[in-house]
Structure formats: C-alpha cells, structure tokens
Motif scaffolding. Structure first.
Motif, PDB file in Angstrom:
ATOM      1  N   ASP A 193      -7.645 -14.695  87.289  1.00 35.08           N
ATOM      2  CA  ASP A 193      -5.984 -15.723  87.731  1.00 35.08           C
ATOM      3  C   ASP A 193      -5.067 -15.575  86.356  1.00 35.08           C
ATOM      4  O   ASP A 193      -4.243 -16.034  86.531  1.00 35.08           O
ATOM      5  N   GLY A 194      -5.358 -15.047  85.560  1.00 33.44           N
ATOM      6  CA  GLY A 194      -4.737 -14.248  84.174  1.00 33.44           C
ATOM      7  C   GLY A 194      -5.340 -15.748  83.311  1.00 33.44           C
ATOM      8  O   GLY A 194      -4.422 -15.676  81.912  1.00 33.44           O
ATOM      9  N   VAL A 250      -5.479  -5.806  83.515  1.00 33.68           N
ATOM     10  CA  VAL A 250      -4.677  -5.326  83.231  1.00 33.68           C
ATOM     11  C   VAL A 250      -4.414  -4.751  82.233  1.00 33.68           C
ATOM     12  O   VAL A 250      -3.187  -3.522  81.930  1.00 33.68           O
ATOM     13  N   GLY A 251      -5.369  -5.140  81.460  1.00 31.69           N
ATOM     14  CA  GLY A 251      -5.225  -4.425  79.655  1.00 31.69           C
ATOM     15  C   GLY A 251      -3.658  -5.215  79.110  1.00 31.69           C
ATOM     16  O   GLY A 251      -2.690  -4.227  78.133  1.00 31.69           O
ATOM     17  N   LEU A 252      -3.395  -5.976  78.723  1.00 39.28           N
ATOM     18  CA  LEU A 252      -1.798  -6.746  78.138  1.00 39.28           C
ATOM     19  C   LEU A 252      -3.572  -7.710  77.193  1.00 39.28           C
ATOM     20  O   LEU A 252      -3.588  -8.636  77.457  1.00 39.28           O
ATOM     21  N   ASP A 253      -2.473  -7.955  76.435  1.00 39.71           N
ATOM     22  CA  ASP A 253      -2.200  -8.946  75.442  1.00 39.71           C
ATOM     23  C   ASP A 253      -1.834  -9.809  75.220  1.00 39.71           C
ATOM     24  O   ASP A 253      -2.098 -11.219  75.049  1.00 39.71           O
ATOM     25  N   ARG A 254      -0.307  -9.933  75.318  1.00 40.39           N
ATOM     26  CA  ARG A 254       0.635 -10.735  76.073  1.00 40.39           C
ATOM     27  C   ARG A 254       1.828 -10.158  76.146  1.00 40.39           C
ATOM     28  O   ARG A 254       2.496  -9.164  75.823  1.00 40.39           O
ATOM     29  N   VAL A 255       2.528 -11.186  76.755  1.00 37.97           N
ATOM     30  CA  VAL A 255       3.811 -11.070  76.810  1.00 37.97           C
ATOM     31  C   VAL A 255       4.810 -11.978  76.264  1.00 37.97           C
ATOM     32  O   VAL A 255       4.672 -12.794  76.415  1.00 37.97           O
ATOM     33  N   GLU A 256       6.048 -11.145  75.960  1.00 40.70           N
ATOM     34  CA  GLU A 256       7.137 -12.032  75.303  1.00 40.70           C
ATOM     35  C   GLU A 256       8.237 -12.271  75.367  1.00 40.70           C
ATOM     36  O   GLU A 256       8.344 -11.393  75.538  1.00 40.70           O
ATOM     37  N   VAL A 257       8.824 -13.186  75.910  1.00 40.27           N
ATOM     38  CA  VAL A 257      10.381 -13.236  76.317  1.00 40.27           C
ATOM     39  C   VAL A 257      11.847 -14.043  75.178  1.00 40.27           C
ATOM     40  O   VAL A 257      11.504 -14.739  74.751  1.00 40.27           O
ATOM     41  N   THR A 306       0.453 -14.888  81.895  1.00 40.79           N
ATOM     42  CA  THR A 306       0.685 -13.808  83.607  1.00 40.79           C
ATOM     43  C   THR A 306      -0.404 -14.152  84.033  1.00 40.79           C
ATOM     44  O   THR A 306      -1.567 -14.388  83.592  1.00 40.79           O
ATOM     45  N   ASP A 307      -0.736 -13.999  85.097  1.00 37.10           N
ATOM     46  CA  ASP A 307      -1.777 -13.364  86.000  1.00 37.10           C
ATOM     47  C   ASP A 307      -2.350 -12.177  86.057  1.00 37.10           C
ATOM     48  O   ASP A 307      -2.649 -11.534  84.789  1.00 37.10           O
TER      49      ASP A 307
END
Length: 348
Positions: free
Chosen positions: A250-251, A257-264, A276-277
C-alpha cells in the motif's frame, strides 16, 4: 625495424582496448536497461483553468522502471499452489498474499485504475477480468476474488503470466494506460517457462511485470521474472519480513516499483515530499489557485539513482462579479415599474 613493430603492437593493443571498452559499455548498459525513473501528472489536464481561489488536488504517478500512462491496468497474479497453505509467522502464506493484494487494491486511485485477478497452480484461471475501481461498489467483488484464491496443485507461474498478459492486451484493456502485473509465488516452478512467458508478455505490450517472492520461493527464478519483465523484484522469503508485506503493497513502508521518493515543488516555491502508493501513484493536498500560471513540478527519484521531472501548469483566472448599478439607476427602474402598474390598473 623495432619502432615499426612497436607501432604495429601499439595499434593492435589500442584496437583490443577499444573492443574491451565497447564490450564493457554494452555490459553496463544491459545491466541498466531498466534504470529509468519516470513521472507524469494524471489530473487535472495540463493547461486547464479555474477561478482564483479554487482548490485543486493534482494527482500523478511515478516509477523507478519507466512506466507511465493515463492510468493503470493491473493484474494481480496470485499463487494458488498447495504449499500456500503452509504457515509462516503466524498465518498461512495464502493469507499473507491476500492481505498484501487487498492492501494494494484499497490504495490505488479508483478513477484511473482497473484490476484483474489471475490465480495459478498447475494451470491458470482468470478469476475476474479487468474491472474498474469506479464505482466503489466494484471493489468488494475484486476483494472477494482475492479471498477466493485457494491452495492446491502445482506451481505453473508461466501460465499465470500468460493469462495476465491476455487480460492486459485484450478487449478489457483501456487504451493509453500503463499495463502492469504483480506476480506472487512461494515455490519453484513445476511446469512452463516463466522467463519465456515474461518476455512474450512484454513483446505483446505489457509494460512491467513485478515479482514478489514469499517463503518457499526460488529467489533467483522470481528475480529473473522481473528482469525479463522490465519490473522490480521484492524478496519476502524471510518469514519475519512478511509482517511488512502489506505496508509495501500500500506504499506506507516502501513500494513495488523501485522508487526512493517523489518531491513536488508547489507554485509558491515550497518543496514537499509526497507519499505514494505501492505502484507509485500520488496526490497533493488542496492548493488554492493564484492568478496566472500555477506550476507544480514533480521529480521522481528511483532507487537506482535515476531521476525524472514533469511539470503541471494550471491557470488561475480573475473572478468576474456583477457590476452594481448606481442608486439613480435603481430609482429609474422602480419608477418605470410603477408606471407599468398604473397603466395596467387604468386598462382594467
């Protein structure tokens, strides 16, 4: 004579070194073929406008393996072999699988996602075809399908991948969406060629095949599935790690999916890290539009070190209000109305 020999040797050595360098570059690139972060915005539409002060909550999706689209078609490929009844860390492997799959379904963005359930043992079976998560009344049927996956038979992973590929590339699929599957197994394949099935699925148009190994699985073979399917491999073969599997799906404690992080970076210049999920979908909290261009910039950081950035521009427009009439105009309108009433009385 000696200088000439040395010159020839030097030339040959240079050629050999060039070939070696080229081979090393090719080898490096082969190992990095899946290393491609991606990020895109799903809603609202880029360039759309709304009055100043309107609250917007943009949504997007990011990945560490380069998948993107206007939404997601997902097949959960679930193991229903006999060994899934075995107990690990207090629950059957089948129950751990159910918990993880349900956690993922409940976390996905309903408006842009369809989900299918495929089970495999000695053969594969499409339990439910691709079904939109909207309306919400569809979700209980998908969860019921997950809970209905039993534990009997062999472990023909290849048949499960092939059946899932049929769903993702068939009549139930939605054009323009990312086509992905998550394959879970606890065993060593007893039939079929799962690597050939993964390669065939990708050739047919499937974007990513993620694989998840739980206790009892052949780790190397499960990892090969993800490698051949442009996906990410997750290892939960240690019984103690199963306690975290639903949180990864559930994230809330990682992702698939191999993500470290998302910044906006918001239009006001503030940069935030957004959750993220399990498959990289994210949503921002309400943001009040300002006049003119409001630019939201998302950057995805993959665990392999790659990055990708996408901008979303929403336009805040001026709020138009009725121009109030001066007092004299209101008096004139009232007088005209009064004259009309008197004329009606005389006529009667």
């Amino acid at each position: 004579m000696l200088p000439s020999v040395l010159k020839q040797f030097s030339g040959r050595l240079s050629g050999v070194l060039s070939l070696m360098a080229a081979a090393l570059v090719t080898l490096f690139m082969a190992g990095q073929v899946h290393a491609a972060a991606s990020v895109s915005w799903l809603s609202p539409t880029d360039g759309s406008s709304a009055p100043v002060g309107t609250n917007v909550a943009p949504t997007g999706v990011a990945s560490g393996v380069g998948s993107s689209g206007d939404g997601l078609d997902l097949v959960l490929v679930l193991d229903s072999s006999g060994s899934m009844a075995d107990i690990n860390n207090g629950k059957s492997r089948q129950q751990w699988q159910r918990d993880a799959a349900i956690a993922l379904v409940n976390s996905l963005p309903a408006a842009t996602t369809s989900v299918s359930i495929v089970e495999f043992d000695s053969n594969a079976n499409v339990v439910t075809g691709l079904t939109s998560l909207t309306p919400a009344s569809n979700i209980p049927a998908i969860i019921a399908a997950i809970n209905g996956v039993n534990a009997s038979g062999g472990t023909n992973i290849a048949s499960g991948i092939a059946a899932a590929a049929g769903e993702l590339t068939g009549a139930n699929a939605t054009t323009g969406r990312s086509k992905q599957m998550v394959v879970i197994s606890d065993g060593d394949p007893t039939a079929g060629d799962q690597n050939a099935a993964a390669l065939a699925a990708v050739a047919a148009g499937v974007n990513n095949i993620h694989s998840v190994a739980i206790p009892g699985a052949d780790v190397a073979k499960m990892e090969d599935i993800a490698d051949n399917g442009n996906g990410v491999f997750s290892n939960f073969t240690n019984s103690a790690d199963l306690a975290n599997i639903a949180s990864v799906f559930d994230g809330t404690a990682g992702n698939l999916v191999g993500l470290d992080r998302v910044e906006v970076t918001l239009p006001d210049g503030t940069t935030i890290t957004v959750p993220t999920d399990g498959l990289g979908n994210f949503s921002l909290a309400d943001y009040a539009l300002e006049l003119g261009d409001n630019v939201f910039s998302a950057t995805a950081f993959a665990t392999d070190g790659s990055q990708a950035t996408a901008d979303l521009t929403l336009i805040g427009t001026e709020v138009t209000t009725p121009v109030p009439l001066p007092a004299a105009a209101w008096m004139l309108l009232a007088a005209i109305a009064g004259l009309g009433a008197m004329a009606r009385r005389k006529h009667s």
